[in-house]
Motif scaffolding. Sequence first.
Motif, PDB file in Angstrom:
ATOM      1  N   UNK A 118     -17.394   2.627 101.065  1.00  0.00           N
ATOM      2  CA  UNK A 118     -18.304   1.258 101.424  1.00  0.00           C
ATOM      3  C   UNK A 118     -17.996   0.521 102.542  1.00  0.00           C
ATOM      4  N   UNK A 119     -16.978   0.529 102.829  1.00  0.00           N
ATOM      5  CA  UNK A 119     -16.616  -0.585 104.116  1.00  0.00           C
ATOM      6  C   UNK A 119     -16.745   1.027 105.203  1.00  0.00           C
ATOM      7  N   UNK A 120     -16.956   2.411 105.264  1.00  0.00           N
ATOM      8  CA  UNK A 120     -17.346   2.871 106.511  1.00  0.00           C
ATOM      9  C   UNK A 120     -18.881   2.060 106.665  1.00  0.00           C
ATOM     10  N   UNK A 121     -19.618   2.489 105.755  1.00  0.00           N
ATOM     11  CA  UNK A 121     -20.997   2.548 105.363  1.00  0.00           C
ATOM     12  C   UNK A 121     -21.800   1.002 106.225  1.00  0.00           C
ATOM     13  N   UNK A 122     -20.682   0.199 105.854  1.00  0.00           N
ATOM     14  CA  UNK A 122     -21.217  -0.784 106.064  1.00  0.00           C
ATOM     15  C   UNK A 122     -20.756  -1.657 107.714  1.00  0.00           C
ATOM     16  N   UNK A 123     -19.671  -0.741 107.926  1.00  0.00           N
ATOM     17  CA  UNK A 123     -19.426  -1.160 109.708  1.00  0.00           C
ATOM     18  C   UNK A 123     -20.537   0.156 109.855  1.00  0.00           C
ATOM     19  N   UNK A 124     -20.569   1.150 109.669  1.00  0.00           N
ATOM     20  CA  UNK A 124     -22.017   1.879 110.630  1.00  0.00           C
ATOM     21  C   UNK A 124     -23.248   1.481 110.251  1.00  0.00           C
ATOM     22  N   UNK A 125     -23.309   0.822 109.436  1.00  0.00           N
ATOM     23  CA  UNK A 125     -25.011  -0.131 109.435  1.00  0.00           C
ATOM     24  C   UNK A 125     -24.663  -1.464 110.712  1.00  0.00           C
ATOM     25  N   UNK A 126     -23.945  -1.938 110.680  1.00  0.00           N
ATOM     26  CA  UNK A 126     -23.776  -2.982 111.331  1.00  0.00           C
ATOM     27  C   UNK A 126     -23.941  -2.131 112.472  1.00  0.00           C
ATOM     28  N   UNK A 127     -22.931  -0.793 112.961  1.00  0.00           N
ATOM     29  CA  UNK A 127     -23.473  -0.905 114.612  1.00  0.00           C
ATOM     30  C   UNK A 127     -24.551   0.303 114.800  1.00  0.00           C
ATOM     31  N   UNK A 128     -25.115   0.647 113.816  1.00  0.00           N
ATOM     32  CA  UNK A 128     -26.994   0.718 114.035  1.00  0.00           C
ATOM     33  C   UNK A 128     -26.403   2.463 114.087  1.00  0.00           C
TER      34      UNK A 128
ATOM     35  N   UNK B 210     -30.133  14.229 117.266  1.00  0.00           N
ATOM     36  CA  UNK B 210     -29.954  13.503 118.553  1.00  0.00           C
ATOM     37  C   UNK B 210     -30.241  14.422 119.243  1.00  0.00           C
ATOM     38  N   UNK B 211     -30.866  13.808 120.562  1.00  0.00           N
ATOM     39  CA  UNK B 211     -31.270  14.615 121.818  1.00  0.00           C
ATOM     40  C   UNK B 211     -30.692  16.003 121.710  1.00  0.00           C
ATOM     41  N   UNK B 212     -28.945  16.073 121.880  1.00  0.00           N
ATOM     42  CA  UNK B 212     -28.334  17.646 121.598  1.00  0.00           C
ATOM     43  C   UNK B 212     -27.525  17.608 120.490  1.00  0.00           C
ATOM     44  N   UNK B 213     -27.298  18.160 119.544  1.00  0.00           N
ATOM     45  CA  UNK B 213     -26.649  18.210 118.828  1.00  0.00           C
ATOM     46  C   UNK B 213     -25.347  17.520 118.352  1.00  0.00           C
ATOM     47  N   UNK B 214     -24.611  17.761 119.521  1.00  0.00           N
ATOM     48  CA  UNK B 214     -23.052  16.863 119.835  1.00  0.00           C
ATOM     49  C   UNK B 214     -23.435  15.558 120.354  1.00  0.00           C
ATOM     50  N   UNK B 215     -24.618  15.464 120.652  1.00  0.00           N
ATOM     51  CA  UNK B 215     -24.696  13.813 120.934  1.00  0.00           C
ATOM     52  C   UNK B 215     -24.676  12.227 119.862  1.00  0.00           C
ATOM     53  N   UNK B 216     -25.051  13.006 118.846  1.00  0.00           N
ATOM     54  CA  UNK B 216     -24.954  12.620 117.760  1.00  0.00           C
ATOM     55  C   UNK B 216     -23.284  11.750 117.751  1.00  0.00           C
ATOM     56  N   UNK B 217     -23.487  10.019 116.807  1.00  0.00           N
ATOM     57  CA  UNK B 217     -22.415   9.417 116.806  1.00  0.00           C
ATOM     58  C   UNK B 217     -21.162   9.865 115.950  1.00  0.00           C
ATOM     59  N   UNK B 218     -19.711  10.031 115.439  1.00  0.00           N
ATOM     60  CA  UNK B 218     -18.337  10.308 115.213  1.00  0.00           C
ATOM     61  C   UNK B 218     -17.968   9.611 114.458  1.00  0.00           C
ATOM     62  N   UNK B 219     -18.333   8.817 113.007  1.00  0.00           N
ATOM     63  CA  UNK B 219     -16.895   7.722 112.413  1.00  0.00           C
ATOM     64  C   UNK B 219     -15.814   8.466 112.240  1.00  0.00           C
ATOM     65  N   UNK B 220     -14.488   8.894 112.715  1.00  0.00           N
ATOM     66  CA  UNK B 220     -13.633   8.532 111.793  1.00  0.00           C
ATOM     67  C   UNK B 220     -12.623   8.106 110.978  1.00  0.00           C
ATOM     68  N   UNK B 221     -12.138   8.502 110.103  1.00  0.00           N
ATOM     69  CA  UNK B 221     -11.526   7.379 109.151  1.00  0.00           C
ATOM     70  C   UNK B 221     -10.205   8.218 108.552  1.00  0.00           C
TER      71      UNK B 221
END
Length: 342
Positions: free
Chosen positions: A319-329, A20-31
Motif C-alpha cells: 500500500x505504501x509502494x502504491x501510494x508513492x506510485x500514484x504520487x509519482x504518476x 509505453x513507446x517501447x517495452x523497456x521504457x516503462x518505469x520500474x519500482x524496485x522494493x
Amino acid sequence: MRSSLFNFALPEELIAQKPAKTREASALLVFDRKSGKRRFEKFSAIGKYFKKGDVLVLNDTKVIPARLRANRKSGGKVEIFVLRQCGEHEQNLWECLIKPLKKVKIGETLIIKDPLQCEIAEKTEGRAIVRFSGEVKDILASHGKIPFPPYIHEAKQDPSRYQTVFAKNEGAVAAPTAGLHFTKKILSALQKKGVEILFITLHTGFGTFTPLRGNTIEEHRMDEEFFTIPEQTARGVNRAIAEKRRVFACGTTVARTLESNARKKNGVMTALHGSGLTSMYIRPPYKFKIVKALITNFHTPLSSLIVLVSAFAGRKNIMECYAEAVKRRLRFFSFGDAMLIL
C-alpha cells in the motif's frame, strides 16, 4: 481479513490506455523486502538486480483472438468472448461471455459470417455454453480480435504489444502483463550475465479481471486455469532451490503456477513438472515456497492480484509502494509500469 484493506484511491488518468513507446521504457519500482527501501528506475535497468546463477521463469502463453462479433437473426448485434473449451467429447463446445446475454435465448443461433454460426446451448452464472459450427481455432484466426482488458477504452491498439516477445503457446484470453516489458535484448543480456531463463505456460483466464467476491478476502474463489510446467523447467528450478539460488517469477501467473506445484521431497522443496488445472488463490499469510523475487505490474484495487503481491511483500508495504506510485504518476494495470520485489 477485510477486502476493503486492499482498496486504494486511483485517479482514472493513471490507468494506462496505451503501452509505453517501447517495452523497456516503462518505469520500474524496485522494493527490497529486507531493507524496506524503494528505488525508481526504467525497466531497461532491471538487469542490474540479477546476478549470475539466478533463475528467471517466464509465462510463454499467447493471447488468442477471442473476441467475435455476430448477428442475431432479428438483426441485433452480439459480441462473443470465447473463454475456454468445455466439452470433453465435443470439441466445438465452449464457455463464452455474451453481450447482451439477457437478450439471447437458449437454442438461439447466431451468425458469425455465413455459413459460420453458433448456438446458445446453455446459460450459467453470467456466461453461456456455445456450440460452434466449425473448428473454433480456425474461426478465431479468421474472424476474431485480440481481447483487450475492459478498462482499456482506447480503440486503436497494436495487438502485438499485448503479446510478450516470447509468447508461444496459444490459449490465454488475457496477457501475462509483467512479461510485456521484456525485450529480446534484455533477455539476451540476462543470459550473458549467467541468468538461467525458463518457461511455464499458464493460459490466463478472464477471471484475472474479476474483483474480490465478498467482504473478506477468504470468501473469494479463483477460476481454474490450464498450466504446464515442462520437465526442463522443474529441473532448473529444483537445482536452483538445492543450490540456494534465487528464483524470479515474472508475474502472478508464474508465481501461482510454481507455488501450486511445490512439494517437499526428502525434506527439500521442489517444483513438480506436468500439466493440469490450478485455481490456487494466494493470500496473506501464505508463505512462498519457491519464488524468491517477483516482477509484477501495478494491479487493480480489490483484486486477487493485489492480494497475492501483498502476501509476498506485506500489505502495508504494498500500500505504501502504491501510494508513492500514484504520487509519482506511474501508470497502472496491463499497459502500465512495473514493480520488482526482492
